[in-house]
Design an enzyme around this catalytic site. Structure first.
Site, PDB file in Angstrom:
ATOM      1  N   HIS A 120      -0.314  -3.168  -2.009  1.00  0.00           N
ATOM      2  CA  HIS A 120      -0.557  -4.171  -0.955  1.00  0.00           C
ATOM      3  C   HIS A 120      -1.466  -5.352  -1.337  1.00  0.00           C
ATOM      4  O   HIS A 120      -2.542  -5.533  -0.761  1.00  0.00           O
ATOM      5  CB  HIS A 120      -1.075  -3.508   0.323  1.00  0.00           C
ATOM      6  CG  HIS A 120      -2.111  -2.426   0.149  1.00  0.00           C
ATOM      7  ND1 HIS A 120      -3.264  -2.618  -0.562  1.00  0.00           N
ATOM      8  CD2 HIS A 120      -2.150  -1.139   0.595  1.00  0.00           C
ATOM      9  CE1 HIS A 120      -3.970  -1.507  -0.537  1.00  0.00           C
ATOM     10  NE2 HIS A 120      -3.318  -0.597   0.152  1.00  0.00           N
TER      11      HIS A 120
ATOM     12  N   ASP B  43      -4.706   6.098  -2.606  1.00  0.00           N
ATOM     13  CA  ASP B  43      -4.582   5.071  -1.569  1.00  0.00           C
ATOM     14  C   ASP B  43      -5.298   5.441  -0.267  1.00  0.00           C
ATOM     15  O   ASP B  43      -5.258   6.584   0.178  1.00  0.00           O
ATOM     16  CB  ASP B  43      -3.124   4.770  -1.247  1.00  0.00           C
ATOM     17  CG  ASP B  43      -3.026   3.646  -0.233  1.00  0.00           C
ATOM     18  OD1 ASP B  43      -3.504   2.549  -0.537  1.00  0.00           O
ATOM     19  OD2 ASP B  43      -2.529   3.893   0.878  1.00  0.00           O
TER      20      ASP B  43
ATOM     21  N   ARG C  23       1.952  11.602   6.608  1.00  0.00           N
ATOM     22  CA  ARG C  23       0.901  12.313   7.371  1.00  0.00           C
ATOM     23  C   ARG C  23       0.993  13.837   7.361  1.00  0.00           C
ATOM     24  O   ARG C  23       0.081  14.485   7.867  1.00  0.00           O
ATOM     25  CB  ARG C  23       0.864  11.840   8.836  1.00  0.00           C
ATOM     26  CG  ARG C  23       0.641  10.350   9.015  1.00  0.00           C
ATOM     27  CD  ARG C  23      -0.712   9.908   8.535  1.00  0.00           C
ATOM     28  NE  ARG C  23      -1.028   8.538   8.952  1.00  0.00           N
ATOM     29  CZ  ARG C  23      -1.710   7.679   8.206  1.00  0.00           C
ATOM     30  NH1 ARG C  23      -2.144   8.031   7.010  1.00  0.00           N
ATOM     31  NH2 ARG C  23      -1.965   6.470   8.657  1.00  0.00           N
TER      32      ARG C  23
ATOM     33  N   ASN D 231      -5.783  -2.306   6.593  1.00  0.00           N
ATOM     34  CA  ASN D 231      -6.518  -2.392   5.343  1.00  0.00           C
ATOM     35  C   ASN D 231      -5.554  -2.461   4.158  1.00  0.00           C
ATOM     36  O   ASN D 231      -4.757  -1.541   3.987  1.00  0.00           O
ATOM     37  CB  ASN D 231      -7.418  -1.156   5.195  1.00  0.00           C
ATOM     38  CG  ASN D 231      -8.352  -1.267   4.007  1.00  0.00           C
ATOM     39  OD1 ASN D 231      -8.500  -2.327   3.423  1.00  0.00           O
ATOM     40  ND2 ASN D 231      -8.965  -0.154   3.643  1.00  0.00           N
TER      41      ASN D 231
ATOM     42  N   ASP E 194       3.618   0.281   3.408  1.00  0.00           N
ATOM     43  CA  ASP E 194       2.332   0.853   3.818  1.00  0.00           C
ATOM     44  C   ASP E 194       2.440   1.361   5.258  1.00  0.00           C
ATOM     45  O   ASP E 194       1.513   1.207   6.055  1.00  0.00           O
ATOM     46  CB  ASP E 194       1.181  -0.155   3.665  1.00  0.00           C
ATOM     47  CG  ASP E 194      -0.183   0.523   3.763  1.00  0.00           C
ATOM     48  OD1 ASP E 194      -0.247   1.772   3.830  1.00  0.00           O
ATOM     49  OD2 ASP E 194      -1.200  -0.202   3.776  1.00  0.00           O
TER      50      ASP E 194
ATOM     51  N   HIS F  27      -0.312   5.989  13.449  1.00  0.00           N
ATOM     52  CA  HIS F  27      -1.504   6.535  14.102  1.00  0.00           C
ATOM     53  C   HIS F  27      -1.159   6.844  15.555  1.00  0.00           C
ATOM     54  O   HIS F  27      -0.447   6.062  16.197  1.00  0.00           O
ATOM     55  CB  HIS F  27      -2.650   5.514  14.093  1.00  0.00           C
ATOM     56  CG  HIS F  27      -3.232   5.271  12.734  1.00  0.00           C
ATOM     57  ND1 HIS F  27      -3.965   6.223  12.059  1.00  0.00           N
ATOM     58  CD2 HIS F  27      -3.191   4.183  11.928  1.00  0.00           C
ATOM     59  CE1 HIS F  27      -4.360   5.717  10.885  1.00  0.00           C
ATOM     60  NE2 HIS F  27      -3.892   4.490  10.776  1.00  0.00           N
TER      61      HIS F  27
ATOM     62  N   ASN G 106      -2.898  10.883   0.815  1.00  0.00           N
ATOM     63  CA  ASN G 106      -4.080  11.098   1.668  1.00  0.00           C
ATOM     64  C   ASN G 106      -3.766  11.919   2.912  1.00  0.00           C
ATOM     65  O   ASN G 106      -3.991  11.507   4.041  1.00  0.00           O
ATOM     66  CB  ASN G 106      -4.736   9.763   2.047  1.00  0.00           C
ATOM     67  CG  ASN G 106      -3.806   8.841   2.821  1.00  0.00           C
ATOM     68  OD1 ASN G 106      -2.593   9.008   2.790  1.00  0.00           O
ATOM     69  ND2 ASN G 106      -4.376   7.886   3.517  1.00  0.00           N
TER      70      ASN G 106
ATOM     71  N   HIS H 107      -5.313   1.129  -4.887  1.00  0.00           N
ATOM     72  CA  HIS H 107      -5.742   0.471  -3.643  1.00  0.00           C
ATOM     73  C   HIS H 107      -7.006  -0.296  -4.026  1.00  0.00           C
ATOM     74  O   HIS H 107      -8.082   0.285  -4.130  1.00  0.00           O
ATOM     75  CB  HIS H 107      -6.000   1.542  -2.578  1.00  0.00           C
ATOM     76  CG  HIS H 107      -6.676   1.041  -1.332  1.00  0.00           C
ATOM     77  ND1 HIS H 107      -6.078   1.088  -0.099  1.00  0.00           N
ATOM     78  CD2 HIS H 107      -7.902   0.509  -1.135  1.00  0.00           C
ATOM     79  CE1 HIS H 107      -6.922   0.596   0.811  1.00  0.00           C
ATOM     80  NE2 HIS H 107      -8.039   0.238   0.208  1.00  0.00           N
TER      81      HIS H 107
HETATM   82 ZN    ZN Z   1      -4.025   1.243   0.739  1.00  0.00          ZN
END
Ligand code: ZN
EC number: 3.5.2.3
Length: 428
Positions: free
Chosen positions: A230, A150, A60, A276, A303, A307, A90, A177
């Site tokens: 995943h 991803d 993050r 997800n 993964d 959050h 990301n 992904h």
């Molecule tokens: Zn993913």
């Protein structure tokens, strides 16, 4: 140089042995080693594994330091027995340039808890339109070898083909992904009996399987390596099994939560189960376990998706997708794979250390526990069993689906190049 003697550890689950660490290196493995001048750790029959390697972590930083930072994420990693994690791209800004991947890599070096290898974005801004600077990221100090959008799928077949062609030059890998975007518009959970009953938008298995089928064919056409993030359905397993039988260079990962949890849990409407790809059915879970055992699925990857509570403690439809995983991964793997007799500890070392290190080319990690190797190690009390308490997590986030659930196994010690990062379950 400091010396540590780990006494009576079951190396990869075998007969108890002593392991001597001198400085950064394992210098001796055997029975009845001398403890002279060494600090002694009494392993008492605990299992000693090579430091775990996670090919799929969301740290993050930069941009969402309210959910995790490189420091808190690498502390969580050390708590879970990891010595190397691959950080997904990301972030904000996206890790799509040499500058951003070098920043993440440097923060990892400074943390001192776990090595961090940044993953570079495949496309600029994860927008799927234009290839990012893959070569520049590979040649940067971060030495990026794994590329992924991803969170999003590289859905354009031409872009995917170009990315595979590009990374082939330096034996890099594209981690996909697999999610066909049109088939998953408005998706809230697995498409099936439960989604029909609850009236929630479905995420059909075919949206994953169709992309995997296309990408293994593209990888074959280009002669490049593709890695599937995943994997979550029985059908995906069949496609990967077929591709491997044809000699296509595909590797695949499964998350701990897809090995244990099913979409039945969504009936609670507790957003902690929103992820997800979504939790699937019992049939999928059993197929994934079997595929991990027989090697069709190569590795376990967490993964880890932290959050903050305001993004998870809300109504189902509004909640963010994802779960933290670094601090519970090994326990879930013991529960689902070892205690069920599907995998022994040598198999766990392979799926959680040797093979992920090889796929990502993590130097010095995923090495055998033997003399001359870097002392990246984790010691696990496999006889332990107890409830998961997120209050004790080192991660900045608490969005675990296992709160209060009894799980086996507890990592008591982790060493990163001979330096203890976790001692008796406490971070140093
Ligand atoms: Zn993913």
């Amino acid at each position: 140089m400091s010396k540590t003697l780990i006494r009576g550890a079951k190396v990869l689950g075998g007969e108890p042995q002593d392991v001597l660490i001198d400085g950064e290196t394992i210098t001796q493995v055997g029975a009845g080693l001398s403890a002279e001048g060494a600090e002694v750790v009494e392993a008492g029959g605990k299992v000693l594994l090579p430091g775990l390697v996670d090919l799929h972590t969301h740290l993050r930083e930069p941009g969402r330091e309210d959910s995790e930072t490189v420091l808190t994420g690498t502390r969580a990693a050390a708590s879970g027995g990891y010595t190397n994690v691959f950080a997904m791209a990301n972030t904000f800004p996206v890790a799509d340039t040499a500058g951003v991947v070098e920043q993440v890599w440097r923060l990892g070096q400074e943390s001192g808890y776990c090595d961090v290898q940044p993953i570079g974005a495949v496309t600029v801004g994860l927008e799927g339109q234009k290839l990012a600077e893959l070569g520049a990221m590979h040649e940067s100090a971060a030495g990026v070898t794994v590329f992924s959008d991803d969170g999003k799928c590289v859905h354009d077949a031409v872009i995917m083909r170009r990315a595979l062609e590009y990374v082939k030059a330096f034996d890099g890998v594209v981690a996909q992904h697999a999610q066909e975007p049109r088939l998953t518009e408005g998706a809230q959970m697995n498409e099936g009996v439960v989604s029909a009953e609850l009236g929630l938008g479905g995420w059909p298995a075919v949206a994953e399987e169709s992309v995997i089928a296309r990408d293994v064919l593209l990888a074959d056409h280009v002669g490049s390596r593709v890695h599937i993030c995943h994997l979550s359905t029985a059908g995906s397993v069949e496609i990967v099994r077929w591709a491997k039988s044809r000699g296509i260079r595909v590797t695949a990962e499964v998350t701990p939560h897809h090995l244990l949890l099913t979409d039945e849990l969504v009936r609670s409407y507790n957003p902690v189960y929103k992820v997800n790809p979504p939790l699937r059915t019992e049939r999928d879970v059993l197929a994934l376990r079997e595929a991990l055992a027989d090697g069709t699925i190569d590795i376990v990857a967490t993964d880890h998706a932290p959050h903050p509570h305001e993004d998870k403690d809300c109504e189902w439809a509004a909640a963010a997708m994802g779960m933290v995983g670094l601090e519970t991964a090994l326990s879930v793997v013991q529960e689902t794979m070892v205690d069920t007799g599907l995998l022994d500890w040598a198999g766990v070392a392979d799926r959680m250390s040797f093979t992920p290190a090889r796929i990502g080319r993590a130097e010095g990690h995923g090495r055998p526990v033997s003399a001359g190797e870097p002392a990246n190690l984790t010691l696990v009390d496999t006889a332990y069993r107890g409830p998961v308490d997120p209050a004790g997590f080192a991660s900045r986030s608490r969005n675990t689906p296992y709160e209060g659930r009894e799980l086996p196994g507890r990592v008591t010690h982790t060493w990163l190049r001979g330096k203890a990062t976790l001692v008796d379950g406490k971070l140093t």
